[in-house]
Design a protein around this motif. Structure first.
Motif, mmCIF file in Angstrom:
data_model
loop_
_atom_site.group_PDB
_atom_site.id
_atom_site.type_symbol
_atom_site.label_atom_id
_atom_site.label_comp_id
_atom_site.label_asym_id
_atom_site.label_seq_id
_atom_site.Cartn_x
_atom_site.Cartn_y
_atom_site.Cartn_z
ATOM 1 N N ALA A 114 0.816 -1.212 0.000
ATOM 2 C CA ALA A 114 0.000 0.000 0.000
ATOM 3 C C ALA A 114 0.850 1.263 0.000
ATOM 4 O O ALA A 114 0.480 2.276 -0.596
ATOM 5 N N HIS A 115 2.012 1.188 0.673
ATOM 6 C CA HIS A 115 2.863 2.361 0.790
ATOM 7 C C HIS A 115 4.122 2.260 -0.073
ATOM 8 O O HIS A 115 5.006 3.108 0.031
ATOM 9 N N ASN A 116 4.183 1.227 -0.916
ATOM 10 C CA ASN A 116 5.323 1.065 -1.819
ATOM 11 C C ASN A 116 6.641 1.182 -1.060
ATOM 12 O O ASN A 116 7.540 1.955 -1.432
ATOM 13 N N SER A 117 6.721 0.437 0.018
ATOM 14 C CA SER A 117 7.895 0.501 0.884
ATOM 15 C C SER A 117 8.390 -0.902 1.214
ATOM 16 O O SER A 117 7.634 -1.872 1.155
ATOM 17 N N VAL A 118 9.657 -0.953 1.549
ATOM 18 C CA VAL A 118 10.279 -2.196 1.986
ATOM 19 C C VAL A 118 10.994 -1.914 3.310
ATOM 20 O O VAL A 118 11.572 -0.828 3.489
ATOM 21 N N PHE A 119 10.953 -2.886 4.198
ATOM 22 C CA PHE A 119 11.507 -2.706 5.525
ATOM 23 C C PHE A 119 12.565 -3.772 5.832
ATOM 24 O O PHE A 119 12.550 -4.853 5.248
ATOM 25 N N LEU A 120 13.432 -3.446 6.756
ATOM 26 C CA LEU A 120 14.386 -4.419 7.268
ATOM 27 C C LEU A 120 14.347 -4.334 8.793
ATOM 28 O O LEU A 120 14.841 -3.355 9.370
ATOM 29 N N GLN A 121 13.727 -5.309 9.415
ATOM 30 C CA GLN A 121 13.703 -5.398 10.864
ATOM 31 C C GLN A 121 14.972 -6.097 11.305
ATOM 32 O O GLN A 121 15.244 -7.229 10.899
ATOM 33 N N MET A 122 15.746 -5.435 12.150
ATOM 34 C CA MET A 122 17.028 -5.968 12.592
ATOM 35 C C MET A 122 16.986 -6.170 14.100
ATOM 36 O O MET A 122 16.875 -5.199 14.854
ATOM 37 N N ASP A 123 17.067 -7.393 14.524
ATOM 38 C CA ASP A 123 17.045 -7.746 15.940
ATOM 39 C C ASP A 123 18.375 -8.373 16.341
ATOM 40 O O ASP A 123 19.158 -8.799 15.494
ATOM 41 N N SER A 124 18.604 -8.435 17.641
ATOM 42 C CA SER A 124 19.836 -9.038 18.173
ATOM 43 C C SER A 124 21.068 -8.469 17.471
ATOM 44 O O SER A 124 21.951 -9.215 17.035
ATOM 45 N N LEU A 125 21.104 -7.172 17.364
ATOM 46 C CA LEU A 125 22.194 -6.525 16.631
ATOM 47 C C LEU A 125 23.536 -6.750 17.302
ATOM 48 O O LEU A 125 23.636 -6.818 18.539
ATOM 49 N N ARG A 126 24.556 -6.843 16.471
ATOM 50 C CA ARG A 126 25.927 -7.086 16.929
ATOM 51 C C ARG A 126 26.824 -5.969 16.433
ATOM 52 O O ARG A 126 26.508 -5.308 15.433
ATOM 53 N N PRO A 127 27.944 -5.752 17.076
ATOM 54 C CA PRO A 127 28.870 -4.717 16.601
ATOM 55 C C PRO A 127 29.258 -4.905 15.136
ATOM 56 O O PRO A 127 29.439 -3.913 14.415
ATOM 57 N N GLU A 128 29.365 -6.127 14.688
ATOM 58 C CA GLU A 128 29.751 -6.376 13.291
ATOM 59 C C GLU A 128 28.654 -6.018 12.299
ATOM 60 O O GLU A 128 28.882 -6.042 11.081
ATOM 61 N N ASP A 129 27.458 -5.675 12.786
ATOM 62 C CA ASP A 129 26.399 -5.191 11.901
ATOM 63 C C ASP A 129 26.543 -3.700 11.602
ATOM 64 O O ASP A 129 25.798 -3.160 10.783
ATOM 65 N N THR A 130 27.476 -3.048 12.252
ATOM 66 C CA THR A 130 27.708 -1.626 12.014
ATOM 67 C C THR A 130 28.110 -1.400 10.562
ATOM 68 O O THR A 130 29.060 -2.011 10.059
ATOM 69 N N ALA A 131 27.366 -0.540 9.883
ATOM 70 C CA ALA A 131 27.609 -0.288 8.460
ATOM 71 C C ALA A 131 26.639 0.771 7.961
ATOM 72 O O ALA A 131 25.695 1.139 8.659
ATOM 73 N N MET A 132 26.893 1.221 6.744
ATOM 74 C CA MET A 132 25.900 2.005 6.025
ATOM 75 C C MET A 132 25.003 1.003 5.311
ATOM 76 O O MET A 132 25.503 0.104 4.623
ATOM 77 N N TYR A 133 23.702 1.157 5.471
ATOM 78 C CA TYR A 133 22.745 0.248 4.864
ATOM 79 C C TYR A 133 22.049 0.947 3.691
ATOM 80 O O TYR A 133 21.585 2.087 3.823
ATOM 81 N N TYR A 134 21.985 0.228 2.575
ATOM 82 C CA TYR A 134 21.418 0.768 1.350
ATOM 83 C C TYR A 134 20.247 -0.088 0.868
ATOM 84 O O TYR A 134 20.299 -1.317 0.917
ATOM 85 N N CYS A 135 19.241 0.579 0.349
ATOM 86 C CA CYS A 135 18.134 -0.078 -0.330
ATOM 87 C C CYS A 135 18.419 -0.030 -1.835
ATOM 88 O O CYS A 135 18.916 0.988 -2.340
ATOM 89 N N ALA A 136 18.116 -1.117 -2.525
ATOM 90 C CA ALA A 136 18.350 -1.178 -3.963
ATOM 91 C C ALA A 136 17.190 -1.902 -4.631
ATOM 92 O O ALA A 136 16.553 -2.769 -4.014
ATOM 93 N N ALA A 137 16.939 -1.578 -5.886
ATOM 94 C CA ALA A 137 15.805 -2.171 -6.590
ATOM 95 C C ALA A 137 16.166 -2.466 -8.042
ATOM 96 O O ALA A 137 17.016 -1.794 -8.642
ATOM 97 N N ARG A 138 15.506 -3.486 -8.577
ATOM 98 C CA ARG A 138 15.714 -3.855 -9.976
ATOM 99 C C ARG A 138 14.503 -4.621 -10.479
ATOM 100 O O ARG A 138 13.699 -5.142 -9.699
ATOM 101 N N PHE A 139 14.386 -4.682 -11.787
ATOM 102 C CA PHE A 139 13.425 -5.579 -12.412
ATOM 103 C C PHE A 139 14.107 -6.937 -12.591
ATOM 104 O O PHE A 139 15.300 -7.007 -12.869
#
Length: 125
Positions: free
Chosen positions: A74-99
């Motif tokens: 409905a909102h043309n959106s995508v989500f990433l729920q991140m639980d139990s985060l660890r220090p090694e998850d530290t990063a810049m996170y990017y959304c990308a799309a393709r056909f």
């Protein structure tokens, strides 16, 4: 014109949670491939999770069981729920799309023509 805008990044302690959002315009998320990538300083940009046009979900081994990708038609959106985060998850996170394909954990950044500007995630105590 295709635009992807990420939000939801921030700083969190180990074990905490964050929910990233990707709002798409000029590109219909429903029925197409959308992915989350991440990149840490000095490292290659790597795929974290993908959702295909047929709603198949793929996760990198490092995040399997902790992260969940989902789509809001409905909102043309995508989500990433991140639980139990660890220090090694530290990063810049990017959304990308393709056909089309590929749209799985073997996908590379060159497979995706459309990118957001990224949102920073920092996990530390």
């Amino acid at each position: 014109q295709v635009q992807l805008v990420e939000s939801g990044g921030g700083s969190v302690q180990p074990g905490g949670s964050l929910r990233l959002s990707c709002a798409l315009s000029g590109f219909t998320a429903s029925g197409n491939c959308v992915a989350w990538f991440r990149q840490s300083p000095g490292k290659e940009r790597e795929v974290v999770a993908t959702i295909t046009g047929n709603n198949f979900l793929y996760y990198a081994e490092a995040v399997e069981g902790r992260f969940t990708i989902s789509r809001d038609h409905a909102h043309n959106s995508v989500f990433l729920q991140m639980d139990s985060l660890r220090p090694e998850d530290t990063a810049m996170y990017y959304c990308a799309a393709r056909f089309g394909a590929p749209c799985n954990v073997r996908s590379s950044r060159t497979d995706f023509p459309h990118w957001g500007q990224g949102t920073q995630v920092a996990v530390s105590s």
